[in-house]
Scaffold this motif. Structure first.
Motif, PDB file in Angstrom:
ATOM      1  N   ARG A   1      31.809  51.013  88.932  1.00  0.00           N
ATOM      2  CA  ARG A   1      32.220  49.647  88.561  1.00  0.00           C
ATOM      3  C   ARG A   1      31.923  48.980  90.020  1.00  0.00           C
ATOM      4  O   ARG A   1      31.673  47.662  89.671  1.00  0.00           O
ATOM      5  CB  ARG A   1      33.832  49.878  88.265  1.00  0.00           C
ATOM      6  CG  ARG A   1      34.305  50.435  86.982  1.00  0.00           C
ATOM      7  CD  ARG A   1      33.965  49.779  85.701  1.00  0.00           C
ATOM      8  NE  ARG A   1      34.488  48.528  85.627  1.00  0.00           N
ATOM      9  CZ  ARG A   1      34.200  47.255  84.832  1.00  0.00           C
ATOM     10  NH1 ARG A   1      33.161  47.540  83.986  1.00  0.00           N
ATOM     11  NH2 ARG A   1      34.957  46.455  84.771  1.00  0.00           N
ATOM     12  N   LEU A   2      32.322  49.317  90.901  1.00  0.00           N
ATOM     13  CA  LEU A   2      31.954  48.507  92.152  1.00  0.00           C
ATOM     14  C   LEU A   2      30.595  48.470  92.275  1.00  0.00           C
ATOM     15  O   LEU A   2      30.207  47.426  93.249  1.00  0.00           O
ATOM     16  CB  LEU A   2      32.561  49.172  93.306  1.00  0.00           C
ATOM     17  CG  LEU A   2      34.117  49.190  93.291  1.00  0.00           C
ATOM     18  CD1 LEU A   2      34.604  50.052  94.654  1.00  0.00           C
ATOM     19  CD2 LEU A   2      34.667  47.765  93.429  1.00  0.00           C
ATOM     20  N   ASP A   3      29.630  49.389  92.052  1.00  0.00           N
ATOM     21  CA  ASP A   3      28.338  49.224  92.056  1.00  0.00           C
ATOM     22  C   ASP A   3      28.022  49.270  93.549  1.00  0.00           C
ATOM     23  O   ASP A   3      27.149  48.411  94.164  1.00  0.00           O
ATOM     24  CB  ASP A   3      27.528  47.824  91.249  1.00  0.00           C
ATOM     25  CG  ASP A   3      26.257  48.188  90.942  1.00  0.00           C
ATOM     26  OD1 ASP A   3      25.713  49.583  91.257  1.00  0.00           O
ATOM     27  OD2 ASP A   3      25.391  47.390  90.592  1.00  0.00           O
ATOM     28  N   VAL A   4      28.448  50.140  94.158  1.00  0.00           N
ATOM     29  CA  VAL A   4      28.324  50.335  95.713  1.00  0.00           C
ATOM     30  C   VAL A   4      27.116  50.485  96.374  1.00  0.00           C
ATOM     31  O   VAL A   4      26.670  50.263  97.461  1.00  0.00           O
ATOM     32  CB  VAL A   4      29.408  51.336  96.316  1.00  0.00           C
ATOM     33  CG1 VAL A   4      30.955  50.754  95.993  1.00  0.00           C
ATOM     34  CG2 VAL A   4      29.196  52.697  95.875  1.00  0.00           C
TER      35      VAL A   4
ATOM     36  N   GLU B   1      22.620  43.971  97.841  1.00  0.00           N
ATOM     37  CA  GLU B   1      22.886  42.559  97.829  1.00  0.00           C
ATOM     38  C   GLU B   1      21.754  41.745  98.118  1.00  0.00           C
ATOM     39  O   GLU B   1      20.807  42.069  98.900  1.00  0.00           O
ATOM     40  CB  GLU B   1      23.943  42.319  98.966  1.00  0.00           C
ATOM     41  CG  GLU B   1      25.249  42.784  98.886  1.00  0.00           C
ATOM     42  CD  GLU B   1      26.103  42.312  97.298  1.00  0.00           C
ATOM     43  OE1 GLU B   1      25.824  41.373  97.117  1.00  0.00           O
ATOM     44  OE2 GLU B   1      26.702  43.257  96.850  1.00  0.00           O
TER      45      GLU B   1
ATOM     46  N   ARG C   1      35.065  54.420  89.187  1.00  0.00           N
ATOM     47  CA  ARG C   1      35.542  53.446  90.124  1.00  0.00           C
ATOM     48  C   ARG C   1      34.179  52.792  91.157  1.00  0.00           C
ATOM     49  O   ARG C   1      33.902  51.707  90.906  1.00  0.00           O
ATOM     50  CB  ARG C   1      36.722  53.780  91.289  1.00  0.00           C
ATOM     51  CG  ARG C   1      36.895  52.915  91.990  1.00  0.00           C
ATOM     52  CD  ARG C   1      38.089  53.174  93.095  1.00  0.00           C
ATOM     53  NE  ARG C   1      37.862  53.946  93.978  1.00  0.00           N
ATOM     54  CZ  ARG C   1      37.007  53.603  95.144  1.00  0.00           C
ATOM     55  NH1 ARG C   1      36.791  52.540  95.584  1.00  0.00           N
ATOM     56  NH2 ARG C   1      36.820  54.815  96.070  1.00  0.00           N
ATOM     57  N   LEU C   2      33.500  53.936  91.508  1.00  0.00           N
ATOM     58  CA  LEU C   2      32.557  53.480  92.430  1.00  0.00           C
ATOM     59  C   LEU C   2      31.271  52.949  91.470  1.00  0.00           C
ATOM     60  O   LEU C   2      30.595  52.020  91.907  1.00  0.00           O
ATOM     61  CB  LEU C   2      31.958  54.782  93.074  1.00  0.00           C
ATOM     62  CG  LEU C   2      32.590  55.247  94.289  1.00  0.00           C
ATOM     63  CD1 LEU C   2      32.303  56.777  94.598  1.00  0.00           C
ATOM     64  CD2 LEU C   2      32.935  54.333  95.220  1.00  0.00           C
TER      65      LEU C   2
END
Length: 155
Positions: free
Chosen positions: A147-150, A154, A144-145
């Motif tokens: 996929r979110l590419d936390v 940015e 999950r992390l």
């Protein structure tokens, strides 16, 4: 190694932490020590899923094969992790490759023995199942992390 020699190694692995001594002894009956040199495959896609590996030392990369192209690394594992969950359900075949990035020491639990022990002793089966679910949940969280590419900054 004999079962009695593997018993302390099983008890020391985080996956089996807190398992009663009688359950550890039963699992040790179907356990075996296995080492892999750097670059060796622990599992190959399509092979028989015949064991659950408790990684004691080293690093392993999980890879998906792509015909005509380089494999894709999907996850890395290290000492303290487990490897191989496809022994649980038919068709009991590995769905990826696992390659040793460094020399690996592991303890294998024979899948047939593990299933038989779980069927014969529901308390043991429940304890192993809870540990497997905990591992699956942790891996899903990692995915999950990813996929979110936390961690990506940015623009």
């Amino acid at each position: 190694m004999k079962a009695e020699e593997l018993l302390p190694l099983l008890g020391a692995h985080p996956f089996l932490d807190g398992l009663p001594a009688a359950h550890l002894a039963r699992l040790a009956e179907g356990a075996f020590a296995r080492s892999f040199p750097e670059g060796a495959f622990l599992l190959r896609e399509g092979g028989e899923a015949d064991a659950l590996y408790l990684l004691a030392q080293g690093r392993v990369t999980l890879e998906i094969h792509r015909p005509g192209r380089d494999p894709v690394q999907v996850e890395s594992l290290a000492g303290g992790d487990i490897l191989g969950l496809h022994w649980l359900f038919p068709p009991r075949r590995w769905v990826l490759d696992a390659r040793a990035v460094t020399p690996v020491r592991s303890i294998g639990l024979d899948a047939g023995h593990l299933r038989a022990c779980s069927d014969a002793d529901p308390a043991l089966g429940y304890a192993v199942s809870l540990r497997l679910l905990r591992q699956l949940y942790a891996r899903l969280e990692r995915v999950r992390l990813q996929r979110l590419d936390v961690y990506r900054a940015e623009p």
